[in-house]
Scaffold this active site. Structure first.
Site, PDB file in Angstrom:
ATOM      1  N   SER A  90       6.916   5.828  -2.254  1.00  0.00           N
ATOM      2  CA  SER A  90       6.452   4.508  -2.663  1.00  0.00           C
ATOM      3  C   SER A  90       5.512   4.495  -3.863  1.00  0.00           C
ATOM      4  CB  SER A  90       5.776   3.796  -1.492  1.00  0.00           C
ATOM      5  OG  SER A  90       6.753   3.215  -0.666  1.00  0.00           O
ATOM      6  N   ALA A 154      20.078   7.674   7.521  1.00  0.00           N
ATOM      7  CA  ALA A 154      19.661   9.000   7.061  1.00  0.00           C
ATOM      8  C   ALA A 154      18.167   9.230   7.212  1.00  0.00           C
ATOM      9  CB  ALA A 154      20.075   9.210   5.602  1.00  0.00           C
ATOM     10  N   TYR A 193       4.410  -5.391   4.167  1.00  0.00           N
ATOM     11  CA  TYR A 193       5.006  -4.373   3.297  1.00  0.00           C
ATOM     12  C   TYR A 193       6.518  -4.368   3.465  1.00  0.00           C
ATOM     13  CZ  TYR A 193       5.159   0.101   0.802  1.00  0.00           C
ATOM     14  OH  TYR A 193       5.403   1.090  -0.109  1.00  0.00           O
ATOM     15  N   SER A 194       7.248  -4.475   2.354  1.00  0.00           N
ATOM     16  CA  SER A 194       8.706  -4.495   2.410  1.00  0.00           C
ATOM     17  C   SER A 194       9.297  -3.829   1.187  1.00  0.00           C
ATOM     18  CB  SER A 194       9.221  -5.936   2.504  1.00  0.00           C
ATOM     19  OG  SER A 194      10.637  -5.966   2.447  1.00  0.00           O
ATOM     20  N   ASN A 195      10.028  -2.747   1.413  1.00  0.00           N
ATOM     21  CA  ASN A 195      10.712  -2.077   0.315  1.00  0.00           C
ATOM     22  C   ASN A 195      11.781  -2.961  -0.313  1.00  0.00           C
ATOM     23  OD1 ASN A 195       9.715   0.894   0.305  1.00  0.00           O
ATOM     24  ND2 ASN A 195      10.024   0.420   2.460  1.00  0.00           N
ATOM     25  N   GLY A 334       2.788   7.505  -0.845  1.00  0.00           N
ATOM     26  CA  GLY A 334       4.239   7.537  -0.932  1.00  0.00           C
ATOM     27  C   GLY A 334       4.855   8.464   0.085  1.00  0.00           C
TER      28      GLY A 334
END
Length: 382
Positions: A90, A154, A193-195, A334
């Site tokens: 991140s 994955a 929090y959102s990717n 990250g």
């Protein structure tokens, strides 16, 4: 790719300090104890939490120090490469936000533009509405959009990793599953929090420029700063050049497996960049030193609001973390399967610290990494 993981049992090893104390009590060396290395002690502390390998680098105007502990590959005894490459997870978000803010500074887009303007019809369904979400809210994690990354097979189990570690995702394939979920809250009414936010930001960069997110990151940041060991790898599953292997236990008590090979396309814009501690320090120095963004855009990036999930304040792709010695620093943790990093830079861009580990980052590991960055940034003040 925020830092996640379960607490791991630390291993009993001799830290740098303990080695000195032992030497001081057994023979002639007691008369002249060796001077300890504070950075090495911190790295050893991180290693003691159960990390396979650890490497850290700190910089200031008059110093650049590195320290390492552990091994580059389980069972080999090979030391961590001094400038090895790793998946920064991140910490990628700061690169993406910087590109967006450069485009804002050039007048090609606005932080108040809606997602719908640039990506019509992409964010819709189940009360998701791209016409109500701004670019600022994507970068700030105040959009309310569901985070799809935890659903990637994955990243969830050893079986899922073995079956899908080479799978290539398009950004659209990542956003569509998020639209099956209702928003966490109305846009601007909370923080989560959102990717997915940064996948959408990468898609917007493509729409604004006509070029891929990776091309823009390379031409706007990596190449101008001379970050020769940094790359946006696209769908390539390998880490080029010297690197340590990454390991993950997927939240189980079983032995970790080697997860070095991974197609990072599921993390476009949000966590796919490969770099080194040295290149990350150079990036942070340039960013906070004003080399990448005009003052108005840097002010936007570093204007923060509470981020309760992380326990810090968050701006646009950059967190603000208190320093134990007073004041605060900017940075971003990250994680991307088997690699965890924590990096920070002082507000004036003159002092940086980056550390990474090559295994699951449990609570103890994360705390030790955070403490290392804090103590090194405070120490370089004196």
């Amino acid at each position: 790719m925020r830092v996640l993981g379960k607490r791991r049992r630390g291993r009993l090893v001799l830290t740098g300090l303990a080695t000195v104390l032992l030497a001081a009590s057994t023979g002639p060396a007691a008369a002249k104890p060796r001077q300890t290395d504070p950075l090495q002690e911190q790295v050893d502390t991180v290693h003691d939490t159960g990390a396979v390998g650890v490497l850290a680098e700190v910089t200031s105007p008059d110093r650049r120090d590195t320290a390492r502990a552990g091994t580059a590959k389980v069972g080999t005894g090979r030391p961590m490469p001094r400038n090895g490459r790793f998946r920064i997870g991140s910490a990628t978000k700061t690169f993406t936000a910087a590109v967006v803010l450069q485009l804002v500074g050039e007048g090609r887009m606005s932080l108040e533009d809606t997602v719908e303007r640039w990506l019509p019809g992409v964010v819709q369904g189940n009360d998701n509405d791209g016409s109500r979400i701004t670019v600022r809210q994507l970068l700030q994690h105040t959009s309310g959009i569901h985070d799809v990354l935890p659903e990637i097979p994955a990243l969830n189990s050893a079986e899922g990793y073995r079956a899908e570690r080479f799978r290539t995702y398009t950004p659209e394939e990542l956003v569509r599953p998020a639209m099956k979920h209702r928003p966490n809250f109305p846009p601007g009414d909370g923080w989560s929090y959102s990717n997915t936010n940064y996948v959408l930001a990468a898609m917007i960069i493509h729409e604004v420029t006509g070029r891929s997110w990776a091309q823009e990151v390379n031409d706007r940041i990596i190449r101008p700063l001379g970050l020769k060991d940094t790359s946006a790898p696209g769908a390539s599953p390998s880490i080029p050049g010297p690197h340590a292997h990454g390991y993950a236990a997927f939240g189980t008590t079983h032995t970790s497996i080697d997860v070095t090979a991974l197609n990072p396309s599921m993390a476009v814009g949000s966590g796919s960049i490969i770099s080194t501690t040295h290149d990350l320090n150079r990036f942070y120095t340039a960013l906070l030193g004003g080399r990448l963004l005009a003052p108005a855009q840097l002010d936007e990036m570093t204007t923060t609001k509470p981020a309760p999930e992380l326990g810090v304040r968050y701006g646009l792709g950059l967190g603000e973390i208190p320093l134990s010695c007073g004041g605060s620093y900017f940075g971003h943790p990250g994680e991307l399967l088997g690699y965890h990093t924590w990096g920070g830079v002082t507000r004036d861009g003159t002092r940086t610290a980056v550390v990474y580990v090559t295994s699951d980052g449990g609570d103890d590991t994360q705390q030790a990494m955070s403490t290392l960055v804090d103590q090194e940034l405070c120490r370089t003040r004196s």
